[in-house]
Design an enzyme around this catalytic site. Structure first.
Site, PDB file in Angstrom:
ATOM      1  N   ARG A  85     -28.464   4.934 107.525  1.00 61.47           N
ATOM      2  CA  ARG A  85     -28.191   3.815 106.958  1.00 61.47           C
ATOM      3  C   ARG A  85     -29.289   3.728 105.637  1.00 61.47           C
ATOM      4  O   ARG A  85     -28.837   3.378 104.529  1.00 61.47           O
ATOM      5  CB  ARG A  85     -28.197   2.429 107.679  1.00 61.47           C
ATOM      6  CG  ARG A  85     -28.119   1.425 106.665  1.00 61.47           C
ATOM      7  CD  ARG A  85     -27.581   0.028 107.591  1.00 61.47           C
ATOM      8  NE  ARG A  85     -28.048  -0.176 109.050  1.00 61.47           N
ATOM      9  CZ  ARG A  85     -29.239  -0.599 109.203  1.00 61.47           C
ATOM     10  NH1 ARG A  85     -29.984  -0.927 107.886  1.00 61.47           N
ATOM     11  NH2 ARG A  85     -29.504  -0.622 110.459  1.00 61.47           N
ATOM     12  N   ASP A  92     -18.884  -1.267  83.458  1.00 62.50           N
ATOM     13  CA  ASP A  92     -18.257  -0.527  84.317  1.00 62.50           C
ATOM     14  C   ASP A  92     -17.564   0.584  83.530  1.00 62.50           C
ATOM     15  O   ASP A  92     -16.657   0.286  82.722  1.00 62.50           O
ATOM     16  CB  ASP A  92     -17.183  -1.512  85.019  1.00 62.50           C
ATOM     17  CG  ASP A  92     -16.216  -0.994  85.991  1.00 62.50           C
ATOM     18  OD1 ASP A  92     -16.124   0.299  85.943  1.00 62.50           O
ATOM     19  OD2 ASP A  92     -15.523  -1.757  86.691  1.00 62.50           O
TER      20      ASP A  92
END
Ligand SMILES: *Cc1c(COP(=O)(O)O)cnc(C)c1O
Length: 378
Positions: free
Chosen positions: A54, A178
């Site tokens: 993780r 974006d």
């Protein structure tokens, strides 16, 4: 391979960045490290850099290093989806902070801001960023982040990235672009933004078979460190296999995006002269209101286009029903062409006209795509 990626061209960076011949075996294609945990040294340290997946994993590190090199950033953080990436960026802000987002931003991004993060006291103004004065007007003392998207979804509005990034910089506001619809052909960090964002589900993966998102930072600053902490503490991380697939996709990304763009330009030209087509949205068309700005900041105009069929919703649905090579499906950036009635997928509150069809132009022969549309529009 040289590590000074600025000395070579983008196609070469795409093939080699984030990649090394496996020192243990000599494998040319990268191994996939499924291990969730990594051995400690006798002293209790982790000299090889990995502890628990993780926190970090060799495949994720390779992907982040590779994409960061490709975008000429300082660092990158990869997530399990584009939206998980956007979540991390917004979560790195604080209650009471103000966000400015493009009015025609991806529907999921708008919903994240106007619904989920509103409950966490993040305030958002949505403005049409193709109008620079509109951006300046909504700036507030507590504005912390400005979210651009260009070309936008699904109307392919063009935002002047350099101009908006400059407004943000002057006001001390973090700017994000974006860039999902225009990897390679548009380079927001070079145009002055602090962050570039990609849903790697789209062109980076490139084959409609993996989800992912990544944010690339121009500087490894405090804000990015917060995003990094959210990545490994929050845990919305991509699997090693997902990272491997996205990095593999990157190797052909420059070639694919070029071919997608060439095909889309031909389809847009064809649609623009069709008697049953009301309007075509493609920044490569001279008639597009954002064409001049697009020409300034994009080297090609991308593989996405939208058009309105004459005859409203019913006519649009009929065209989508009749295509044989285009598949009726959402999403974009894969090798196969997709066609989508956007208003009905977005539902209430959509900014998409009812007669609008959005196309992700794939890598089929452009004449076959045109003939398919010719049949469907007849
Ligand atoms: C798909 C998309 C997203 C969201 O990414 P996911 O990987 O679906 O979470 C964000 N922005 C744009 C422009 C997209 O096309």
């Amino acid at each position: 391979m040289t590590k000074d990626w600025r000395k070579v061209r983008v196609e070469t960076v795409a093939v080699h960045a984030g990649h090394e011949i496996d020192p243990a075996t000599g494998a040319v294609a990268a191994p996939i490290h499924l291990s969730t945990t990594f051995q400690r040294d006798v002293e209790g340290t982790y000299s090889r850099g990995f502890m628990y997946s993780r926190n970090d994993n060799p495949n994720r590190k390779a992907l982040e290093d590779g994409v960061s090199a490709l975008e000429d950033g300082a660092a990158a953080a990869a997530f399990g989806s584009g939206m998980a990436t956007a979540m991390a960026l917004f979560a790195a802000l604080a209650p009471g902070d103000h966000v400015i987002a493009h009015v025609d931003a991806y529907y999921g991004t708008s919903r994240l801001l106007s619904d989920l993060f509103l409950r966490w006291k993040l305030e958002t103004d949505f403005v049409d960023m193709s109008d620079l004065s509109a951006v300046e007007k909504v700036l507030r003392p507590n504005t912390k982040l400005l979210w651009m998207e260009t070309p936008s979804n699904p109307l392919l509005k063009i935002v002047d990235v350099a101009a908006v990034a400059q407004i943000a910089r002057k006001a001390g506001v973090i700017s994000v672009c974006d860039n999902t619809w225009a990897p390679i052909i548009q380079r927001p960090l070079e145009l002055g933004t602090d962050f570039t964002f990609h849903s790697s589900t789209k062109y980076f993966g490139g084959h409609c078979d993996v989800m992912g998102g990544i944010v690339i930072a121009k500087r490894n600053d405090d804000f990015f460190e917060r995003v990094r902490t959210i990545q490994y503490t929050g845990g919305a991380v991509p699997s090693p296999f997902d990272c491997w697939l996205v990095l593999r996709g990157m190797k052909t990304l420059p070639l694919r995006v070029r071919a997608h763009s060439e095909n889309a330009a031909k389809v847009a030209d064809y649609l623009a002269q069709h008697r049953n087509v009301e309007r075509v949205y493609y920044p490569g068309l001279k008639s597009h209101p954002g064409h001049e700005v697009a020409k300034k900041q994009m080297s090609m105009f991308g593989g996405m286009l939208s058009f309105e069929a004459k005859g409203g919703r019913e006519a649009a649905m009929e065209v989508a029903a009749k295509t044989e090579i285009f598949t009726r499906a959402t999403s974009l950036g894969g090798v196969e062409s997709l066609i989508e009635h956007r208003a009905s997928i977005e539902g209430p509150g959509t900014t998409s006209p009812e007669s609008l069809l959005r196309c992700s132009i794939g890598l089929e022969h452009p004449d076959d795509l045109i003939e398919d549309l010719e049949r469907a529009l007849a």
